[in-house]
Design a protein around this motif. Structure first.
Motif, PDB file in Angstrom:
ATOM      1  N   ARG A  96      -1.578  -5.371   3.502  1.00 41.93           N
ATOM      2  CA  ARG A  96      -3.029  -5.868   4.058  1.00 41.93           C
ATOM      3  C   ARG A  96      -3.978  -4.872   3.153  1.00 41.93           C
ATOM      4  NH1 ARG A  96       0.699  -4.317   8.253  1.00 41.93           N
ATOM      5  NH2 ARG A  96       1.574  -6.261   8.972  1.00 41.93           N
ATOM      6  N   ASP A  97      -4.413  -3.672   3.863  1.00 41.73           N
ATOM      7  CA  ASP A  97      -5.490  -2.966   2.842  1.00 41.73           C
ATOM      8  C   ASP A  97      -4.946  -2.021   2.105  1.00 41.73           C
ATOM      9  OD1 ASP A  97      -6.124  -0.366   4.313  1.00 41.73           O
ATOM     10  OD2 ASP A  97      -5.803  -2.030   5.764  1.00 41.73           O
ATOM     11  N   LEU A  98      -5.631  -1.336   1.098  1.00 44.90           N
ATOM     12  CA  LEU A  98      -4.965  -0.435  -0.164  1.00 44.90           C
ATOM     13  C   LEU A  98      -4.389   0.596   0.637  1.00 44.90           C
ATOM     14  CD1 LEU A  98      -4.211   0.390  -2.988  1.00 44.90           C
ATOM     15  CD2 LEU A  98      -6.591   1.077  -3.135  1.00 44.90           C
ATOM     16  N   ASP A  99      -5.137   1.170   1.561  1.00 48.53           N
ATOM     17  CA  ASP A  99      -4.681   2.492   2.453  1.00 48.53           C
ATOM     18  C   ASP A  99      -3.478   2.442   2.976  1.00 48.53           C
ATOM     19  OD1 ASP A  99      -6.782   3.845   1.438  1.00 48.53           O
ATOM     20  OD2 ASP A  99      -7.970   3.710   3.449  1.00 48.53           O
ATOM     21  N   GLU A 100      -3.261   1.126   3.696  1.00 49.99           N
ATOM     22  CA  GLU A 100      -2.064   1.111   4.558  1.00 49.99           C
ATOM     23  C   GLU A 100      -0.832   0.761   3.402  1.00 49.99           C
ATOM     24  OE1 GLU A 100      -0.788  -2.222   7.685  1.00 49.99           O
ATOM     25  OE2 GLU A 100      -2.964  -1.773   7.632  1.00 49.99           O
ATOM     26  N   PHE A 101      -1.212   0.020   2.292  1.00 50.70           N
ATOM     27  CA  PHE A 101      -0.401  -0.295   1.386  1.00 50.70           C
ATOM     28  C   PHE A 101       0.403   1.110   0.684  1.00 50.70           C
ATOM     29  CE2 PHE A 101       0.497  -1.658  -3.019  1.00 50.70           C
ATOM     30  CZ  PHE A 101       1.390  -2.821  -2.947  1.00 50.70           C
ATOM     31  N   ARG A 102      -0.599   2.127   0.558  1.00 48.50           N
ATOM     32  CA  ARG A 102      -0.451   3.245  -0.101  1.00 48.50           C
ATOM     33  C   ARG A 102       0.483   4.148   0.860  1.00 48.50           C
ATOM     34  NH1 ARG A 102      -5.694   5.098  -1.113  1.00 48.50           N
ATOM     35  NH2 ARG A 102      -5.891   4.431  -3.679  1.00 48.50           N
ATOM     36  N   THR A 149       2.189   2.833  -9.839  1.00 44.65           N
ATOM     37  CA  THR A 149       1.330   3.569  -8.823  1.00 44.65           C
ATOM     38  C   THR A 149       1.028   2.562  -7.859  1.00 44.65           C
ATOM     39  OG1 THR A 149      -0.370   2.825  -9.968  1.00 44.65           O
ATOM     40  CG2 THR A 149       0.304   5.042 -10.822  1.00 44.65           C
ATOM     41  N   ALA A 150       0.737   2.904  -6.841  1.00 47.79           N
ATOM     42  CA  ALA A 150       0.453   2.150  -5.529  1.00 47.79           C
ATOM     43  C   ALA A 150      -0.851   1.302  -5.923  1.00 47.79           C
ATOM     44  CB  ALA A 150      -0.047   3.035  -4.496  1.00 47.79           C
ATOM     45  N   GLU A 151      -1.843   1.793  -6.771  1.00 45.92           N
ATOM     46  CA  GLU A 151      -3.118   1.157  -7.085  1.00 45.92           C
ATOM     47  C   GLU A 151      -2.654  -0.142  -8.205  1.00 45.92           C
ATOM     48  OE1 GLU A 151      -2.691   4.525  -7.234  1.00 45.92           O
ATOM     49  OE2 GLU A 151      -3.992   4.647  -5.469  1.00 45.92           O
ATOM     50  N   ASP A 152      -1.557   0.193  -8.971  1.00 44.58           N
ATOM     51  CA  ASP A 152      -1.184  -0.695 -10.017  1.00 44.58           C
ATOM     52  C   ASP A 152      -0.520  -2.109  -9.048  1.00 44.58           C
ATOM     53  OD1 ASP A 152      -2.408   0.015 -12.186  1.00 44.58           O
ATOM     54  OD2 ASP A 152      -0.553   0.836 -13.189  1.00 44.58           O
ATOM     55  N   LEU A 153       0.451  -1.527  -8.066  1.00 43.18           N
ATOM     56  CA  LEU A 153       1.178  -2.416  -7.505  1.00 43.18           C
ATOM     57  C   LEU A 153       0.278  -3.289  -6.509  1.00 43.18           C
ATOM     58  CD1 LEU A 153       4.068  -0.333  -6.450  1.00 43.18           C
ATOM     59  CD2 LEU A 153       4.186  -1.715  -8.152  1.00 43.18           C
ATOM     60  N   PHE A 154      -0.717  -2.744  -5.761  1.00 43.62           N
ATOM     61  CA  PHE A 154      -1.626  -3.455  -5.052  1.00 43.62           C
ATOM     62  C   PHE A 154      -2.472  -4.667  -5.713  1.00 43.62           C
ATOM     63  CE2 PHE A 154      -5.593  -4.074  -2.428  1.00 43.62           C
ATOM     64  CZ  PHE A 154      -4.970  -4.213  -1.387  1.00 43.62           C
ATOM     65  N   ARG A 155      -2.843  -4.204  -6.968  1.00 43.20           N
ATOM     66  CA  ARG A 155      -3.440  -5.138  -7.929  1.00 43.20           C
ATOM     67  C   ARG A 155      -2.710  -6.439  -8.276  1.00 43.20           C
ATOM     68  NH1 ARG A 155      -3.062  -5.045 -12.859  1.00 43.20           N
ATOM     69  NH2 ARG A 155      -2.632  -2.808 -12.982  1.00 43.20           N
ATOM     70  N   ARG A 156      -1.441  -5.936  -8.769  1.00 45.79           N
ATOM     71  CA  ARG A 156      -0.499  -7.048  -9.249  1.00 45.79           C
ATOM     72  C   ARG A 156      -0.278  -8.030  -7.880  1.00 45.79           C
ATOM     73  NH1 ARG A 156       3.988  -3.667 -11.582  1.00 45.79           N
ATOM     74  NH2 ARG A 156       3.268  -2.325 -13.335  1.00 45.79           N
TER      75      ARG A 156
END
Ligand code: S3P
Length: 188
Positions: free
Chosen positions: A144-150, A125-132
């Motif tokens: 950059r931020d989570l929204d853009e990452f997603r 998931t985007a959330e898991d990937l961002f956290r990693r």
């Protein structure tokens, strides 16, 4: 290599029918490098990170290439590095981790398809990937931020799912994912 996983009817052939190379694809934070290293240890193959080849060829870090020359220059360097890698495939068996944007570039995907190279998508998931990504000490110009990452992840995911095989990495540690990939390739 004569056989492409997923392209043949009937049961999947054992891995030893494939060329001794495998490409890990997926978004930033999917674990392509860490799983790639673990997988290479399991298989007794060598490991290569395409970003390392890009940096060595350019004599600059990924971050420097982005900041000094822009993403377009990085993509050209990445494509050149992939071509170089594919033109020297004879030799030791290899696990290759591609940077998060590499497989999304149609010319790179076409090069891999032409080479009939097995590709494995490490999903999450985007959330898991961002956290990693946050937990790793790796500089990533496109994180950059989570929204853009997603948003970027949603644009790219349809490309990643074209890989021959997909492994869901959610809630799994590096060794578990590496073991799953090895099993998918026919190695126990
Ligand atoms: C990129 C991902 C990075 C690196 C570069 C661009 C991307 O690799 O190639 O920063 O476009 O997603 P990782 O996926 O190993 O972080």
């Amino acid at each position: 290599m004569k056989t492409r996983p997923g392209s043949r009817p009937g049961p999947r052939p054992p891995a030893h029918d494939w060329a001794p190379i495998v490409f890990l694809v997926g978004f930033m934070g999917a674990g392509k490098t860490s799983v790639g290293r673990a997988l290479s240890r399991r298989l007794g193959w060598s490991f290569e990170d395409l970003d390392e080849r890009v940096q060595a060829r350019e004599g600059r870090s990924v971050t420097q290439i982005f900041s000094e020359s822009g993403e377009g220059a990085f993509r050209l360097a990445e494509n050149a590095a992939l071509r170089e890698l594919l033109s020297g495939l004879e030799g030791t068996p290899r696990v290759v981790a591609l940077g998060g944007g590499a497989y999304v570039q149609p010319e790179n995907a076409a090069l891999l398809a032409e080479a009939d190279a097995p590709t494995i998508f490490l999903d999450g998931t985007a959330e898991d990937l961002f956290r990693r990504c946050q937990e790793e000490a790796v500089e990533r110009p496109l994180r950059r931020d989570l929204d853009e990452f997603r948003r970027l992840y949603e644009v790219r995911r349809p490309h990643y799912v074209r890989a021959a095989l997909t492994v869901d990495t959610s809630g799994k540690d590096i060794e578990a994912v590496a073991a799953e990939v090895a099993a998918m390739l026919g190695f126990q």
